[in-house]
Structure formats: structure tokens, C-alpha cells
Write a protein that holds these residues in place. Structure first.
Motif, PDB file in Angstrom:
ATOM      1  N   LEU A 403       0.938  -1.068   0.055  1.00 21.60           N
ATOM      2  CA  LEU A 403       0.053  -0.029  -0.089  1.00 21.60           C
ATOM      3  C   LEU A 403       0.916   1.226   0.120  1.00 21.60           C
ATOM      4  O   LEU A 403       0.515   2.055  -0.786  1.00 21.60           O
ATOM      5  CB  LEU A 403      -0.795   0.040   1.347  1.00 21.60           C
ATOM      6  N   ILE A 404       1.843   1.258   0.869  1.00 22.27           N
ATOM      7  CA  ILE A 404       2.906   2.168   1.073  1.00 22.27           C
ATOM      8  C   ILE A 404       3.570   2.464  -0.207  1.00 22.27           C
ATOM      9  O   ILE A 404       3.684   3.686  -0.883  1.00 22.27           O
ATOM     10  CB  ILE A 404       3.759   2.303   2.223  1.00 22.27           C
ATOM     11  N   VAL A 410       1.776   7.117  -6.540  1.00 18.23           N
ATOM     12  CA  VAL A 410       0.462   7.718  -7.020  1.00 18.23           C
ATOM     13  C   VAL A 410       0.875   9.106  -6.503  1.00 18.23           C
ATOM     14  O   VAL A 410       0.874  10.269  -7.224  1.00 18.23           O
ATOM     15  CB  VAL A 410      -0.591   7.187  -6.549  1.00 18.23           C
ATOM     16  N   LEU A 414       1.500  12.581  -8.803  1.00 19.62           N
ATOM     17  CA  LEU A 414       0.565  13.736  -8.739  1.00 19.62           C
ATOM     18  C   LEU A 414       1.288  15.068  -8.573  1.00 19.62           C
ATOM     19  O   LEU A 414       1.182  16.032  -9.217  1.00 19.62           O
ATOM     20  CB  LEU A 414      -0.205  13.698  -7.908  1.00 19.62           C
ATOM     21  N   LEU A 417       3.153  15.808 -11.632  1.00 20.33           N
ATOM     22  CA  LEU A 417       2.143  16.500 -13.080  1.00 20.33           C
ATOM     23  C   LEU A 417       1.717  17.908 -12.263  1.00 20.33           C
ATOM     24  O   LEU A 417       1.607  18.662 -13.374  1.00 20.33           O
ATOM     25  CB  LEU A 417       0.897  15.517 -12.814  1.00 20.33           C
ATOM     26  N   LEU A 418       1.685  18.042 -10.967  1.00 17.51           N
ATOM     27  CA  LEU A 418       1.436  19.542 -10.578  1.00 17.51           C
ATOM     28  C   LEU A 418       2.561  20.453 -11.036  1.00 17.51           C
ATOM     29  O   LEU A 418       2.302  21.682 -11.375  1.00 17.51           O
ATOM     30  CB  LEU A 418       1.233  19.628  -9.132  1.00 17.51           C
ATOM     31  N   LEU A 423       2.243  13.107 -18.380  1.00 14.17           N
ATOM     32  CA  LEU A 423       1.946  12.037 -17.903  1.00 14.17           C
ATOM     33  C   LEU A 423       2.919  10.889 -17.786  1.00 14.17           C
ATOM     34  O   LEU A 423       3.431  10.333 -16.802  1.00 14.17           O
ATOM     35  CB  LEU A 423       0.456  11.308 -17.843  1.00 14.17           C
ATOM     36  N   ILE A 424       3.577  10.670 -19.119  1.00 14.24           N
ATOM     37  CA  ILE A 424       4.306   9.473 -19.250  1.00 14.24           C
ATOM     38  C   ILE A 424       5.560   9.921 -18.380  1.00 14.24           C
ATOM     39  O   ILE A 424       6.233   9.063 -17.778  1.00 14.24           O
ATOM     40  CB  ILE A 424       4.876   9.196 -20.664  1.00 14.24           C
ATOM     41  N   PHE A 427       5.073   9.821 -14.802  1.00 13.62           N
ATOM     42  CA  PHE A 427       4.976   8.481 -13.844  1.00 13.62           C
ATOM     43  C   PHE A 427       6.173   7.501 -14.245  1.00 13.62           C
ATOM     44  O   PHE A 427       6.547   7.138 -12.892  1.00 13.62           O
ATOM     45  CB  PHE A 427       3.673   7.955 -14.941  1.00 13.62           C
TER      46      PHE A 427
END
Ligand SMILES: [K+]
Ligand SMILES: [K+]
Lengths: 486, 486
Positions: A403-404, A410, A414, A417-418, A423-424, A427
């Protein structure tokens, strides 16, 4: 936390020890007649040693045996302080470099990520490339020790499984003697294999400096090169074969090799579930990718497709990140598959990054177990590994780790992206940094480098490399209020 | 498996029941004077009923109470057979459509995904759009029943948690009466809320057909529209406000509403951990996104940014997928955030897709627990939810679910890449299909549609929608050899 000072006392000793690393580029600079660089390395040696000694002197009254909780703080501080020491000389030797790039480069080296913010490597002084590459060798020493000797004692993210398997007598409950004992065994294996790698590169056609540097970045699974073109500089099937062999070897736990040597038995290695899965994944991926490249007509012959697939799959899956070609020009399936392999293929206890094969095996076994449980609700079918039952607490720890891991990817994507990336690029940069792979896709693909990112983005990547290398939880635990409470 | 025939007996009854759905577009076609379409719907009604009856007649001697294991086969067969029945009439009513597109469209409708392979919606006969939209309403009925009444009995992927919470007396161990009892309660709530939604859309300015169709696609969280421009067709803040309210409502478990009605107490809803997290995530995301849009200067005023953020966040996070604008033109942070929300924000037992908020809460709680356990190894801190301790078996089931979720996304993305798509299109198409969200990015973005994909890619997407809607494990269990062994 009791107090910071006992931790600083150990950090001081680590810094003093690390200062010896500066002697390697210093000797090379002297031998190569680089007077100006030699002064820089000498200064780096003296300054780091001075900082270590004076820090140790300042807290000399506070030395005590470290507790497990101190260990987390120490590990994070070491992996943040050493890149700072290692980055400083780059400021004086690389023209026009800024602090964010220098720190990124040093972090990338010491975490053996191998993402570079520099171009024009071939025009840098020889000793600068030696420094970059040697840091990956040092990073490899550090990570083997950390994962096999330190983290299991701290009970981290499923690594408890390895607690019983560390070499050394384990007769003592205190951290320091156990760690020193373990380090001796593992590092002996690492040094011996490195010597073989060094000779093999030389015999296969590299000159002495290149053989040394690529030995460093192969054994650390870092992937830095002294040439912008990386292995394409030579275009030599023999050199690529040597690289494939030693990258593959370095992707296996050094604790396994130690056990093989200790018990004089190869069966320990061949019967290990993680090693078997690792070999299977590499072979299957090479097979699939070579067929895809052949079907796509990327190369003239199947043999050339196979050569390209073998080198690049092993390079990315072991998280080394050498490039023999601009794989961004291949069908997009290829780089995505290879980067995906990098996220899990390396064995725990190797110098590779990612979630490690052992966690992937546990995940797959748990998934299969759950599917069987759905069909036969009353069947007791615990997850087993290497003959023993995996406790539910270890599975729960792996769940938390995953999860971490996902949340980090993610969240950092983000943020990237900000900051204005596509995106590519965003990410893939986060993926290759968190998994310590190296080159990404898009603007940070193999034909480009991380120098295109701005300072904010570079700091995010440095943070991503740090948490990825330290198995996430050992850093993120510092962000919990509980950690700082008495 | 004992034998296929008892399962086919139930499937036959489902098909016969489903045939009634054809009467809705039939009535609309008759009212609208579409003679040709009316014949198609009448044929569809008769054929589906005939298939159901004859299948039921053929296996009439094999009726018996279904076992849990039969349930998995039934669920998958229902969700594969109904789209086939629903797609057939599209072949005769939509000009130039192929079978892969028609099946994709029907699967997208019945799984309430809302990805469309059609363009020129405004020029289609009214009854065809009524059919597409009404299928999402039917899909909503199906999924509420499946998730709240059927899957908990089958003990699936952590959904055991909901076993104790299903409404109805639960006095019987047999599946069928319990399911029928539960269905009555949940569907009453669903129908009542749908009636309110219908009236609200009409009062807010839609004509009767549009109000009906958008009621269907709002309550099912499907997101189909009768207009290519979706909600941008009206550009009405009032209509968007109505949509926001009912999408938000439909994203909460209908079992919760039933409990509110049964106990005459709103506190059940307001104190529910999943509902609280859902509301918090929606509000926080709207806040962040409106600020990003304002900072980016996408809209002239903050109020317009807020309106766009609120509608699109709620639409994507609830996995509805209505578009009021081409968000692919926003800064790339925005669509990535919104699609990420769609992967987890909906509550279990709602008509939304994704992994569901309850699993996200369990993951976060387990991560926090593990961080605390690292600091205090001897502390006993079980994961709790709603006042009770979550058993380790449920956590292990969630771990298995997450692995299969991740593996499905990676595996299907690699297949899509192999078929020649670019990374963003391939990855986003798989993400939005597995999570039943709807519009993706790249070539399948909100301004385009899935009609650009070839047949192979459409079948992959149809499969992705199917497994996503059925909570993955219930389909994938059919691929294990154990399932088919006696
Ligand atoms: K690397
Ligand atoms: K949807």
C-alpha cells in the motif's frame, strides 16, 4: 526518541569511514595528472573526515548501544548525509552544475539508481566518472548490509523472513557485533565477485579505467557509465555477455552466496524459490521480448533481436539500467515490460531495487491461496516459503508495504504532474526512481536524462530514490508522531 | 463442479426475467412512432424470453438449490450472456456497427462502465439511446444485489465484512430466499431514489426522455448520455447540481440507506466510516482541483473552476464518467487525479466501480498499524472497522484482491500495448474499464470514444469491464483447475 546524540555518534563514524572513498578518485586523478580535480578529492576527503571526527568528538559523552528505533533514524540520516558529502565535489568539477542536480546525481549514485542529470560524460575529467561509478559500488556495499543485516533486525515490511537466514553466529542480541559479523561475510563475497567482474571486463576489451568503472556500476546494479552512449559505445556482444552474467549474479541475494560458500553446496542456491523464480522470469521475458522485436522487424535477424532483448531485459529487470540502444524507439510494449520487471525481479539481499522477488512470490502465493479458499472455504492452506509457513504478520506487513509503495508512486506522480510534467514523464520518472531502476520514458527516457527536470522535480526524484532504496517503511516511519514520542 | 445444469436452470430464469427489459425501449419506440425499431425490440423481447424458457425446459429435471460454488459460475455466465442478448438489437438499429462494438457497448452498459464505442448519439433513434441508458439502470439493480447479497455469502475478497450487515431476516441458510429477501429491501431504496432523481432532472430543465435516460445512467453510476456532448449539451449549473447530488447518493452503499429506513435513524449513515471517508475524499478533491484549475487559469473565475471541479470530480470519483468539458485539455494533473479517485472512492454496495472505499480504508489502517508495529513491536493493535476487529483472514483476502487487481491491470495493459496502442491509451483504457469508470485518456479520452479501438482491443476492454464489475476473484476463480475438480 531518547536523544539524537547516540545516533549522531554512529553517523560520525560512518562519515569518517566514508571519507576513505574519496581516496579512490584522488588516486585516479593523481595517476591521470588531473591536478585541479585531485585538489577537490583531497579537500572532500579532509572535509568529510573532519566533519565526522568533530561530530564524533562533540557527542563523545553520549555513546551507547543503539536500540532498534535508533536504527531507522540512523539509516535515513546516513542515506541523506552521504549524498551531500558526495555531491559537494561535483559542484567544483562539473561545469555549470547546480546543487539540486549534484545532490540528485550523488543520491542516484549511492542508491545505485543510475538516473543521471549530466550529459557530456565523455568530456568530464576521468576522476569525476570514477567517483560517480565508485559511489554505486559503495552504495552496493551499503544496501547489502542494510537489507540482510539491519532491516531484518528492525523487523521491517516482511523482511523478518530473513532474520533467521543472515550469516554469522548471531550469538549476541546487541546490534553492532551482529552487524559487523554479517558484513564481513557478505562483503567478502561482494569483493570477490567484483574482482572477477573487473578482470572479465578487461579481458573482454575494456581499458582499465572503464573496466573498473563498469565493474562498480555492474556489481552495485547502478548502471552509470563513463560514456553517454553507455554500452552502445563498444557495440560488443562479448562485453554485453560479461555484463549480463554479472548483472544476473548481482541480482541474487549475497546471503545466498555466503551460504553456498559456507556450506560448500550449490544446492542452496539452485533450490531457493526466489532464485528459481528470478531465473524463470528473466528467461521467459527474454524469450517473449526477442519474439516481439523479431515480429516487429526492429532488427535484421532474430539473433540480433535476441542479443538486444537479453541485454536490455537483464539490465532493466535487475534495475541496472545500462542501455545498449534507445529502447524508446522499440514498440512501446518493450520498455513497459522491462520497467515492470525492474519493479519486482531482483532478489531481496541483492543490490537491486524494486519490491523484490520474495514479496512478489508471497503476493502470488497469497492470491492463489485466496482463490482456493473461495472454492474450499474450510481448507487450511497456509502460505509456505522454503519449507516453512509464512506467519500472518508477515503477510500483513507485505500488505502494508505494498500500500505504501502504491501510495508513494501515486502521490509523487501527482506532485510531478502538478509541477507541469506530462503523464508519461512524471509517472515513469517516479517509477524508475522509487524502484531505483534508472532511465525512464518520455523526457527522461534512455536517449535523454534527468537534467531536463527543474529543481523541484529533481528533489522529488531524490526523495523517491531515497525511500525506494531504504524499503520505504524505514524512512516513512520517521513521519509518524509515534516515532517521536517518548 | 457437480454439473452445469442447475446453474443453467437459474440462468434461464434470469434471461426470462431480463426479457422484460426490452419492453422499455419497445414502449418508447411505439410512443415515438419508430416502427422499425419497435420491431427490433419486440423481436429481442420474444427471442430472449424464448431462449430463457427453452433453456429452462431443457434442464427442468436438474433444478436444485445452488451451492456457493455454483454461484461463481452463475454470476459470470449472467454477466456474459446478458450483454450478448442486449447487443443483438444494436446490430439492427445502429448503422454500420460490428459485433465487437455492439457487445462492448452492451457490456459497458450492463457493467455501468459508460465507455461508448458509438459516436453520433444525437442522430440515433430515441429508443436506442433509451435502451443503452436503461441497461445501466438494470446493471445497477444487478450489481447492488450481487455485492450486497451474493458475494458476501460466497465469502469474497474481504466482502465477508458485509455478511452480517445485509438487510433481511437471514433466518435461512439457503441462498435463494435470503437473496430474494435482500433484493426486495435494496431495490425499493434504489427505485425510490431513482423516482426522485427523475423528477429532479425534469424540474431542472430536461425533457421527459432525457430525464429518464439520465436518471438511469446517474443511479447506475454508468455515465451514458443521449448526447455526444453529455452534460455540456445543456451547460446548466442547475442540472449539474442535480447530477452531483444523485451521483453522490448512488455512490453510497444501498444497504446503508436500507438500514437508515429500517431503523429510522440517519446516524447509521453519518457515523459510517466508509461514508465519512467518501465524503471527505470528494470534498478535499474538489477543493484541490478547483484551486489547481484557478491557478492554471483554465476558467475566468474561481466560481467557474469550482463548478467544473465539483461536477467532474464527483462524476469520475463515483465512476459515473459524465463529461461537462474535455478535461484532457486541463493540466494533466486533473484527469489523473480524477481517474485515480475513481479507482477507490465509491463505497462497497453502491453502484460504483473500483476497489471500493472500504478496501482503501483497510489498506490505510493496515499501513498505519504496520508503521506503529515497527516502532512498538510488542504492541497489540489489531485493525478495527466500525467497532469490530477485522480478522487476519479478511486482510489476507484484501491482499490477494489487490495483487489480482494490480496483475490484471498490468497484464491487460501489456496486451493492449502488444496490439499496437500507445502507453497512455492502453493504460488508461484498462484502468477505466477494470474500474468501470468510463472515459479514459489519449485516444480514448472524453472527446473521443472507444470506437477507435480494433476488435481485439475491444474484446480486452469487454473482459476488463466484466472482471472489474464482478470484483475480479469471482471471475478469475473459474480459471483455476481446483474449481473444476470434483
Ligand atoms: K539502477
Ligand atoms: K461508469
Amino acid at each position: 526518541m531518547d536523544s539524537l546524540q547516540p545516533v549522531l555518534a554512529v553517523l560520525a563514524r560512518v562519515l569518517a569511514g566514508f571519507s576513505i572513498a574519496f581516496l579512490v578518485p584522488l588516486l585516479w586523478a593523481l595517476g591521470d595528472g588531473e591536478d585541479r580535480s585531485a585538489q577537490v578529492w583531497a579537500t572532500g576527503f579532509v572535509l568529510t573526515l573532519a566533519v565526522g571526527w568533530s561530530m564524533g568528538w562533540a557527542v563523545r559523552r553520549h555513546r551507547r548501544e543503539l536500540q532498534p528505533r535508533d536504527g531507522f533514524l540512523l539509516v535515513s540520516m546516513v542515506w541523506m548525509a552521504l549524498p551531500a558529502c558526495a555531491a559537494a565535489p561535483l559542484m567544483w568539477t562539473v561545469p555549470g552544475i547546480e546543487w539540486a542536480d549534484a545532490y540528485f546525481e550523488a543520491m542516484s549514485a549511492l542508491t545505485a539508481t543510475g538516473a543521471t542529470a549530466l550529459s557530456g560524460l565523455d568530456r568530464l575529467p576521468l576522476s569525476v566518472n570514477v567517483w560517480r561509478c565508485f559511489l554505486q559500488f559503495v552504495g552496493g556495499l551499503g544496501i547489502i548490509l542494510l537489507v540482510v543485516a539491519v532491516l531484518p533486525l528492525l523487523g521491517l515490511g516482511g523482511m523478518q523472513l530473513y532474520r533467521a537466514e543472515t550469516p554469522g553466529p548471531l550469538k549476541d542480541d546487541k546490534l553492532t557485533p551482529r552487524i559487523a559479523e554479517t558484513a564481513r561475510g557478505l562483503w567478502t563475497v561482494y569483493f570477490a565477485m567484483s574482482a572477477l567482474c573487473f578482470l572479465a571486463y578487461k579481458l573482454a576489451g575494456m581499458d582499465w579505467p572503464d573496466a573498473f568503472m563498469h565493474m562498480c556500476t555492474t556489481m552495485g546494479l547502478g548502471g552509470f557509465s563513463s560514456h553517454d552512449a553507455s554500452f552502445a559505445h563498444w557495440n560488443s556482444p562479448l562485453l554485453e555477455a560479461v555484463a549480463i552474467v554479472f548483472m544476473t549474479l548481482a541480482g541474487v541475494s549475497f546471503a545466498r552466496y555466503f551460504a553456498v560458500w559456507h556450506h560448500r553446496s550449490w544446492r542452496i542456491l539452485l533450490r531457493d524459490a526466489e532464485v528459481q523464480a528470478y531465473a524463470l522470469v528473466l528467461l521467459a521475458s527474454i524469450g517473449v521480448l526477442s519474439l516481439v522485436l523479431a515480429a516487429h522487424g526492429t532488427y535484421a535477424s532474430y539473433l540480433e533481436s535476441l542479443r538486444a532483448a537479453a541485454f536490455n531485459v537483464v539490465s532493466l529487470a535487475t534495475t541496472t539500467g545500462y542501455a545498449s540502444t534507445d529502447y524508446a524507439l522499440w514498440p512501446p510494449f518493450a520498455p513497459v515490460l522491462m520497467i515492470f520487471l525492474g519493479c519486482f525481479a531482483s532478489c531481496a539481499g541483492s543490490t537491486g531495487g524494486g519490491i523484490k522477488m520474495v514479496r512478489m512470490i508471497l503476493l502470488l502465493k497469497q492470491a492463489r491461496r485466496e482463490l482456493v479458499r473461495i472454492i474450499h472455504p474450510r481448507v487450511v492452506n497456509p502460505v509456505t516459503l522454503g519449507g516453512g509457513t509464512v506467519p500472518a504478520t508477515v503477510l500483513a506487513a507485505v500488505l502494508a508495504y505494498m500500500l505504501i509503495y502504491g501510495a508513494s508512486i501515486v502521490g509523487l506522480t501527482l506532485l510531478m504532474l502538478l509541477s507541469g510534467l506530462d503523464l508519461i514523464t512524471a509517472f515513469s520518472a517516479v517509477i524508475v526512481c522509487v524502484n531505483n531502476i534508472g532511465p525512464g520514458l518520455g523526457a527522461v527516457g534512455p536517449a535523454s536524462n534527468f537534467g531536463v527536470l527543474n529543481d523541484f522535480q529533481l528533489w522529488i526524484c531524490s526523495f523517491a530514490m531515497l525511500i525506494g532504496r531504504l524499503e520505504l517503511l524505514s524512512v516513512l516511519v520517521l513521519f509518524t508522531p509515534q516515532f517521536w514520542r517518548k
